[in-house]
Design an enzyme around this catalytic site. Structure first.
Site, mmCIF file in Angstrom:
data_model
loop_
_atom_site.group_PDB
_atom_site.id
_atom_site.type_symbol
_atom_site.label_atom_id
_atom_site.label_comp_id
_atom_site.label_asym_id
_atom_site.label_seq_id
_atom_site.Cartn_x
_atom_site.Cartn_y
_atom_site.Cartn_z
ATOM 1 C CE LYS A 40 -3.970 -1.767 2.636
ATOM 2 N NZ LYS A 40 -4.999 -1.571 1.596
ATOM 3 C CG ASP A 49 -7.618 -4.756 7.155
ATOM 4 O OD1 ASP A 49 -8.813 -4.501 6.940
ATOM 5 O OD2 ASP A 49 -6.881 -5.336 6.344
ATOM 6 N NE ARG A 92 -10.941 -9.687 -2.234
ATOM 7 C CZ ARG A 92 -11.251 -8.790 -3.168
ATOM 8 N NH1 ARG A 92 -11.537 -9.172 -4.397
ATOM 9 N NH2 ARG A 92 -11.288 -7.498 -2.876
#
Ligand code: BES
Ligand code: MN
Ligand code: ZN
Length: 490
Positions: free
Chosen positions: A266, A277, A340
């Site tokens: 990032k 997170d 995910r």
């Protein structure tokens, strides 16, 4: 914060309700008389209008023992709900938190125990602080408020209602502490240790390490953590408050204790926020504590996947293919789409191991949900209209609101891969929250399921809700407690 209930006010600071157009409640009138009209004069001298959440403080009034009287606006009498009272009481507690007052009495009109408990809830939530690393906070900036007393016409009813709401406030604070905690302290291993402390509440806690997860074939989750020196963990928490043999309901949370993006690193600006997170997992842990604390009559399983996403010589690469516990293979095209991957294995494990009645996952999954909904609603995605509808209603009732977004085969197609069964990215940035949800759905087998994307609401440095601190909001605990309370107990 110490919370108590009483039939008469005894605090340093005494708050009494006022209504729209600055109409005084009976309790306020009595104080106005006792102080020779100080309240009426203060209203005349100010712009206080009795609107919901407005406060007006009268310091050192004569004729009473209290060192201050605070008028607490509740708006139009006909519009006052438990939520209005909760929010107003939160504004009040925020206003007094560092004022010098040590004890605050809040009078609620009438003898409804629920309203009294929700006043306590608002104040408790608003008094939250995360000061553990501030060694030089000056005395004048430290919270002075130590105890809150809610004055109600029916103290027993208020106490009974608090027995059910107090643990929800505590669970929310626990979730906040986890989100606020700094990432060099709260890695997966420390996080799992903190989950273990829930055994004190009667929750069964089991921790799977990398060895166990390797045996189970959790290649998706393990791939995310492989660049970290910390061992990835899967924590399973069980609360068996329902009938023996009843299928459990199941909550699954993304717990990326820090998300650097991995090799798909990032940008530096704002990366520190990625300590949050793990907000989805924090909501699950806080919810479990809340449900156990109030002895919810339901069988509930909470599962959190705890990993740290780091770039390293051993980190996974864009282009890698991993095999998930389901057997499905995944081409990793961006190591920053890691949540995910963690959820894929946690969801599969939840269904295989527990065959739950439904499954709800929470995750700070996509930046795209901020583009869609800002920080006002969480995004929800579901294969089941009834469950999604119930969650929507629970959102309205708890003020942790959600908004449903679509799923469909035309989005699902975007995650097909020429190399593996699927890839971990959609095509381009459009509909990024939906393609992420489609990915998760490939790990859900005909079970009623809702995915809640809390990337916008789980961390909020600009929250205007007086019940919330800045950053770690604890979003999800009150929402899901409400869902369980309204539909899945007894
Ligand atoms: N944890 C982030 C999502 C996020 C972004 C949460 C901003 C809170 C605030 C997630 O792991 C992520 O990096 N998602 C990527 C996905 C993309 C690579 C497909 C994103 O949203 O940019
Ligand atoms: Mn990421
Ligand atoms: Zn992430």
């Amino acid at each position: 914060m110490k919370i108590s209930f009483a039939s008469a006010a005894s605090g340093d600071a005494i708050a009494v309700p006022a209504y729209a157009d600055a109409i005084l409640s009976d309790a306020a009138k009595a104080l106005d008389d006792a102080t020779g009209g100080a309240l009426t004069r203060a209203i005349k001298a100010s712009r206080f209008d009795g609107g919901a959440g407005e406060t007006l403080e009268i310091t050192a009034p004569s004729g009473v023992e209290a060192t201050r009287i605070v008028l607490l606006g509740l708006g139009k009498p006909g519009d006052v709900t438990a939520s209005t009272v909760e929010k107003a009481s939160a504004s009040l507690a925020k206003a007094l938190l560092t004022s010098g007052a040590e004890t605050l009495s809040i009078t609620v009109d009438g003898d409804d125990g629920e309203t009294a408990a929700r006043a306590a809830m608002g104040a408790h939530l608003a008094a939250y602080r995360f000061d553990k690393y501030r060694t030089k906070l000056s005395d004048s900036k430290k919270p002075s408020l130590k105890a809150i007393e809610v004055v109600s016409g029916d103290v027993d009813a208020a106490k009974a209602a608090w027995a059910s709401w107090g643990p929800v406030a505590e669970g929310t604070q626990l979730a906040r502490d986890l989100v606020m905690e700094v990432p060099n302290v709260l890695g997966p291993e420390e996080y799992a240790r903190r989950c273990k402390t829930l055994t004190e509440l009667g929750i069964e806690v089991e921790v799977l390490g990398e060895k166990e997860m390797t045996k189970l074939g959790m290649g998706a989750l393990l791939g995310v953590g492989q660049g970290s020196v910390q061992e990835s963990q899967l924590v399973v928490m069980k609360w068996n408050g329902g009938n023996q043999g009843d299928k459990p309901i199941c909550f699954v949370g993304k717990g990326v204790t820090f998300d650097t993006g991995g090799i798909s690193l990032k940008p530096g600006a704002g990366m520190d926020e990625m300590k949050g997170d793990m907000g989805g997992s924090a909501a699950v842990v806080g919810l479990m504590a809340a449900l156990a604390g109030r002895k919810a009559k339901a069988n509930v399983v909470g599962i959190v996947g705890l990993v740290e996403n780091m770039p390293d010589g051993n980190a996974q690469r864009p282009g890698d293919v991993v095999t998930s516990m389901s057997g499905q293979t995944i081409e990793i095209l961006n190591t920053d789409a890691e949540g995910r991957l963690v959820l894929a294995d946690a969801l599969w494990y939840a269904q295989k191991e527990f065959d739950p009645e439904f499954i709800i996952d929470l995750a700070t999954l996509t930046g795209a949900i901020l583009i869609s909904l800002g920080q006002e609603h969480a995004g929800i995605f579901s294969n089941n209209d009834e469950l999604a509808g119930r969650l929507f209603d629970a959102g309205k009732a708890s003020d942790e609101t959600v908004w449903r977004l679509p799923l469909g085969p035309e989005y699902d197609r975007q995650i097909d891969s020429p190399v593996a069964d699927m890839k971990n990215l959609g095509e381009g940035r459009n509909a990024g929250s939906i393609t992420a949800a489609q990915f998760l759905q490939r790990f859900v087998n005909e079970k009623p399921w809702v995915h809640i994307d809390i990337a916008g609401v789980g961390m909020n440095g600009k929250s205007k809700d007086p019940r919330q601190p800045l950053f770690g909001t604890g979003f999800g605990v009150r929402l899901l407690d409400r869902l369980v309370r309204d539909h899945y107990e007894g």
